[in-house]
Design an enzyme around this catalytic site. Structure first.
Site, PDB file in Angstrom:
ATOM      1  N   ARG A  39       0.654  -1.224  -0.004  1.00  0.00           N
ATOM      2  CA  ARG A  39      -0.102   0.022  -0.071  1.00  0.00           C
ATOM      3  C   ARG A  39       0.766   1.208   0.004  1.00  0.00           C
ATOM      4  O   ARG A  39       0.231   2.505   0.045  1.00  0.00           O
ATOM      5  CB  ARG A  39      -1.100   0.026   1.101  1.00  0.00           C
ATOM      6  CG  ARG A  39      -0.239   0.180   2.657  1.00  0.00           C
ATOM      7  CD  ARG A  39      -1.208  -0.089   3.743  1.00  0.00           C
ATOM      8  NE  ARG A  39      -0.588  -0.128   5.121  1.00  0.00           N
ATOM      9  CZ  ARG A  39      -1.228  -0.315   6.263  1.00  0.00           C
ATOM     10  NH1 ARG A  39      -2.389  -0.179   6.197  1.00  0.00           N
ATOM     11  NH2 ARG A  39      -0.576  -0.164   7.275  1.00  0.00           N
ATOM     12  N   ALA A  84       3.194 -11.859   3.268  1.00  0.00           N
ATOM     13  CA  ALA A  84       4.405 -11.203   4.073  1.00  0.00           C
ATOM     14  C   ALA A  84       3.799  -9.835   4.911  1.00  0.00           C
ATOM     15  O   ALA A  84       4.362  -9.268   5.626  1.00  0.00           O
ATOM     16  CB  ALA A  84       5.746 -11.022   3.542  1.00  0.00           C
ATOM     17  N   LYS A 130       4.935 -15.811  16.299  1.00  0.00           N
ATOM     18  CA  LYS A 130       4.631 -14.922  17.611  1.00  0.00           C
ATOM     19  C   LYS A 130       3.282 -15.498  18.207  1.00  0.00           C
ATOM     20  O   LYS A 130       2.783 -15.049  19.275  1.00  0.00           O
ATOM     21  CB  LYS A 130       4.244 -13.520  17.207  1.00  0.00           C
ATOM     22  CG  LYS A 130       5.545 -12.745  16.526  1.00  0.00           C
ATOM     23  CD  LYS A 130       6.617 -12.824  17.429  1.00  0.00           C
ATOM     24  CE  LYS A 130       8.038 -12.127  16.762  1.00  0.00           C
ATOM     25  NZ  LYS A 130       8.394 -12.486  15.589  1.00  0.00           N
TER      26      LYS A 130
END
Length: 304
Positions: A39, A84, A130
């Site tokens: 973006r 990603a 995570k």
């Protein structure tokens, strides 16, 4: 080799991983093209200049993983997707929790849905480490902490499953083909509706206009004049004309005429939708059974 002559799309491709991966693929393989989907137009400009020597095999798409329709367009003809894109800075995620959820959870779901819809062969998702014993919101967007977030994750997983994410091999291919066929059928259905609506011409005179708003009358007069019949009034079944006529006309006989024409459309002739409706029902049933459902109704209700 695996990536030779393949089209690869990298979400968040202007990040550190995206740049390294792009360089590695272009150096060690011969891909058909690599699409950088992100973006940030400035980062794309920088990366485009850094990879000038590969400009014939590198494409840049402005887009956000939150935008499913943009993803579908970008994924057309893509063989492999490397996902990603994510909000990765822990302080930013802690300060903007809803934004982290929109990108890291909803965005990931959009990538999966768009990949299934577009027939992407493989998706590689990064930034999932995570999720193991998360201690902050960034990890929490991978494996949620609160009861509310856990419910959101459950719903996200269920949505993946109901979109065929758990299917493999022949079943996955069957789902892809059925989904593509269903998309074509529903598109054709809608096109037939519009085409037939445009064929209806209902000619009225001034005495037939009681109760109709001035704007509706003026539009009908302009349509009639364009057809060379000034002084008359031309109505169609297209929206919002149909709704306005049914709501305001003081002529019950004309309202009945409009209603019967509107509800009886696409039942015969060139723009008949009978075969489309039958096949749509059959395809929906096949999809439901492929995903373990008894029928499409029960399958659809699982999404509510």
């Amino acid at each position: 080799m695996l990536l030779d002559n393949k089209t690869i799309l990298i979400t968040g491709g202007t990040g550190s991983f995206g740049k390294c991966f792009t360089k590695y693929v272009l150096t060690n393989y011969n891909p058909k093209k690599i699409i950088i989907y992100s973006r940030d137009e400035f980062k794309q400009f920088i990366m485009e200049n850094e990879f000038k020597e590969y400009k014939d095999r590198l494409r840049f798409f402005i887009g956000d993983v939150r935008d499913k329709e943009r993803l579908r367009r970008a994924f057309e003809g893509v063989d492999y997707v490397i996902h990603a894109a994510a909000l990765k800075q822990v302080p930013a995620c802690e300060y903007n929790p809803n934004e982290a959820i929109k990108t890291n959870i909803h965005g990931a779901q959009n990538v999966i849905d768009a990949s299934l819809d577009s027939g992407v062969k493989k998706v590689v998702a990064l930034s999932t480490d995570k999720a193991v014993n998360p201690v902050n919101l960034y990890g929490g967007t991978k494996l949620n902490l609160s009861a509310e977030d856990k419910m959101l994750l459950d719903r996200t997983y269920d949505s993946f499953a109901l979109s065929g994410a758990n299917l493999e091999g022949a079943d996955r291919e069957a789902y892809r083909k059925l989904s593509a066929e269903l998309s074509e059928l529903t598109t054709k259905f809608g096109q037939n509706v519009l085409k037939e609506l445009n064929t209806y011409e209902i000619w009225l005179t001034e005495k037939d206009l009681a109760g109709l708003p001035k704007g509706v009358v003026d539009e009908a007069a302009q349509l009639a004049e364009a057809k060379g019949r000034k002084g008359e009034f031309l109505f169609t079944l297209a929206q919002p004309t149909y709704t306005a006529f049914m709501k305001y006309s003081e002529r019950p006989d004309l309202r009945e005429k409009f209603y019967r024409l509107y509800t009886g459309r696409n039942m015969k002739g060139e723009y008949s939708n009978l075969d489309n409706m039958k096949r749509i029902a059959e395809v929906r049933l096949e999809i439901a059974r492929l995903l373990g459902g008894k029928n499409y109704a029960s399958h659809s209700l699982q999404r509510t």
